[in-house]
Scaffold this motif. Structure first.
Motif, mmCIF file in Angstrom:
data_model
loop_
_atom_site.group_PDB
_atom_site.id
_atom_site.type_symbol
_atom_site.label_atom_id
_atom_site.label_comp_id
_atom_site.label_asym_id
_atom_site.label_seq_id
_atom_site.Cartn_x
_atom_site.Cartn_y
_atom_site.Cartn_z
ATOM 1 N N GLU A 1 0.835 -1.203 0.000
ATOM 2 C CA GLU A 1 0.000 0.000 0.000
ATOM 3 C C GLU A 1 0.864 1.245 0.000
ATOM 4 O OE1 GLU A 1 -3.697 2.004 2.398
ATOM 5 O OE2 GLU A 1 -3.176 -0.057 2.804
ATOM 6 N N GLN B 1 0.607 5.569 -0.993
ATOM 7 C CA GLN B 1 -0.259 6.711 -1.254
ATOM 8 C C GLN B 1 0.581 7.846 -1.817
ATOM 9 O OE1 GLN B 1 -2.351 7.856 2.290
ATOM 10 N NE2 GLN B 1 -3.474 5.934 2.404
ATOM 11 N N CYS C 1 0.866 12.042 -2.060
ATOM 12 C CA CYS C 1 0.442 13.323 -1.488
ATOM 13 C C CYS C 1 1.291 14.431 -2.088
ATOM 14 C CB CYS C 1 0.610 13.274 0.033
ATOM 15 S SG CYS C 1 0.194 14.823 0.866
ATOM 16 N N ASN D 1 -4.218 14.317 -1.748
ATOM 17 C CA ASN D 1 -3.721 13.013 -1.335
ATOM 18 C C ASN D 1 -4.571 11.959 -2.030
ATOM 19 O OD1 ASN D 1 -2.033 11.310 0.271
ATOM 20 N ND2 ASN D 1 -3.787 10.900 1.569
ATOM 21 N N HIS E 1 -5.263 7.895 -2.479
ATOM 22 C CA HIS E 1 -5.002 6.588 -1.867
ATOM 23 C C HIS E 1 -6.023 5.543 -2.296
ATOM 24 C CE1 HIS E 1 -8.126 7.624 1.092
ATOM 25 N NE2 HIS E 1 -7.544 8.810 1.108
ATOM 26 N N LYS F 1 -1.393 5.585 -8.923
ATOM 27 C CA LYS F 1 -1.960 6.733 -8.223
ATOM 28 C C LYS F 1 -1.614 7.961 -9.050
ATOM 29 C CE LYS F 1 -2.400 4.052 -4.527
ATOM 30 N NZ LYS F 1 -2.949 2.829 -4.586
#
Length: 167
Positions: free
Chosen positions: A84, A86, A88, A98, A100, A106
């Motif tokens: 995982e 993310q 930002c 951000n 996620h 992403k």
């Protein structure tokens, strides 16, 4: 959009932390795309993973189950594990967004009047772009990732310069 900068790397199993990049947005750029892609979201071989980490998995599962997990439960647990990450971004210290959502891609798109889900409206401001890749869990060794920053000059920005030049 043209590519402004690309970064590559590889993460090790168990890594948790942040990877931070700072990038000055050139004055002529008024549209931005920041895209993070990575591989190995799920375990390639859950059975082998259980064989290597059986004791640690049992120790982690026991407080939740109240007993030693069955082999089936261990398999279900490992099949649900995932890497995982993310993405930002901030511009000149101001939070912009951000992202996620699930998956290994992403993307944050910032364009006047259009912005990605999880992001604030963008008005073409320039300055220092700070990109933070939040790494919550990496389940496979040698997990490759790529971060690509793209930019474009907006049509309205081009028209404004044409008008100024014509005066």
């Amino acid at each position: 959009m043209k590519t402004l900068q690309t970064f590559h790397g590889s993460l090790s199993r168990g890594f948790t932390g942040n990877i931070i990049f700072q990038f000055h947005i050139p004055d002529e750029i008024h549209e931005l795309s920041v895209e993070l892609t990575y591989e190995k979201e799920h375990l390639e071989d859950p059975v082998s993973y259980i064989e290597c980490f059986r004791h640690q998995l049992i120790r982690q599962a026991m407080p939740y189950l109240g007993r030693i997990p069955t082999d089936r439960q261990l398999l279900e647990m490992t099949q649900s594990m995932k890497t995982e990450l993310q993405l930002c971004i901030l511009i000149d210290g101001t939070f912009v967004g951000n992202v996620h959502m699930p998956g290994t891609k992403k993307k944050i798109l910032l364009k006047e009047g259009l912005y990605s889900r999880g992001c604030l409206p963008y008005k073409g401001q320039n300055g220092m772009l700070k990109i933070i890749v939040n790494v919550y869990q990496v389940i496979e060794n040698n997990t490759p990732w790529t971060l690509e920053i793209k930019g474009a000059v907006s049509y309205t920005h081009l028209r404004a310069h044409e008008t100024e030049a014509d005066l």
